[in-house]
Design a protein around this motif. Structure first.
Motif, short mmCIF file in Angstrom:
data_model
loop_
_atom_site.label_atom_id
_atom_site.label_comp_id
_atom_site.label_asym_id
_atom_site.label_seq_id
_atom_site.Cartn_x
_atom_site.Cartn_y
_atom_site.Cartn_z
N HIS A 82 -105.95 -28.08 36.16
CA HIS A 82 -105.85 -28.45 37.57
C HIS A 82 -106.23 -29.93 37.70
N GLN A 97 -99.34 -25.62 33.62
CA GLN A 97 -99.49 -24.38 32.87
C GLN A 97 -99.10 -24.60 31.42
N LEU A 134 -103.45 -30.91 44.81
CA LEU A 134 -103.80 -30.23 43.58
C LEU A 134 -102.52 -30.01 42.79
N LYS A 148 -106.79 -32.91 40.51
CA LYS A 148 -106.96 -33.13 41.95
C LYS A 148 -106.94 -34.63 42.24
N ILE A 193 -101.03 -28.22 39.38
CA ILE A 193 -101.34 -27.22 38.37
C ILE A 193 -100.34 -27.35 37.23
N MET A 199 -111.56 -23.12 40.54
CA MET A 199 -111.12 -22.19 39.52
C MET A 199 -112.34 -21.61 38.81
#
Length: 201
Positions: free
Chosen positions: A105, A75, A71, A107, A73, A1
């Motif tokens: 993010h 928000q 991953l 991981k 994500i 990112m």
């Protein structure tokens, strides 16, 4: 990112707080499958771990083999910022439309949680976390006899130890203080006090 320095998250704790507050995430694996589910974030002695479950009918769980990287994500609040909100008289000529947002993010390598006892335990904890603070919290014990066993058969429980966290807090930090104040005021007027507050924080 891509994260310019001025859009870096304020701290690791801020990223963890966002995950806890906005726990519905998108899990993407290397084969580009994506599943949108709520997660439970646990702090264990060896680090942070995301816990979730998917329907057994969802083939995505076959990637949760402890080898394939995932991953997730998360928000945070987000919203449109209009050039017309700028403080200066010529703001409309010098500013451009943009979008403010917060995102994290996470991981790691998802792995299946084997065994009915472990699955039952994790589903119980996930439910308790979502029901916390309710006047009459629902508990898995409220299920009819045998229902939990049927659920466990229909679900696949997994966990993903977090190997790294990366965040972006794009909240007009690159604008003047006067513009930021004007943006916050306009957002509040439009009923977006959540985003205005995030820009204050």
């Amino acid at each position: 990112m891509y994260v310019p320095d001025h859009f870096s998250p304020p701290s690791d704790e801020a990223m963890v707080s966002l995950i806890r507050a906005r726990s519905f995430g998108a899990l993407i694996t290397s084969d580009l499958q994506a599943t949108h589910i709520p997660f439970l974030l646990e702090e264990r002695t060896d680090g942070l771990v995301l816990v979730g479950h998917v329907a057994r009918a969802n083939p995505h769980w076959q990637m949760f083999d402890g080898a394939n990287v995932g991953l997730v994500i998360f928000q945070g609040t987000d919203g449109y910022i209009s050039p017309s909100w700028g403080d200066a008289p010529d703001a409309c000529e010098k500013l451009v439309p943009t979008w403010n947002y917060m995102v994290v993010h996470a991981k790691g390598v998802p792995r299946l949680v084997e065994g009915e006892v472990a699955a039952h335990d994790l589903l119980t904890r996930m439910t308790a976390a979502q029901e916390e603070g309710r006047a009459l919290p629902w508990r898995v014990e409220d299920l009819a006899p045998g229902m939990m066993e049927r659920l466990i058969t229909a679900l696949v429980v997994f966990e993903m130890p977090i190997a790294s966290l990366e965040g972006k807090w794009k909240l007009s930090q690159n604008r003047t203080e006067a513009d930021r104040n004007a943006f916050r005021s306009a957002l509040t007027d439009e009923g977006r006090s959540d985003l205005a507050q995030a820009m204050r924080d």
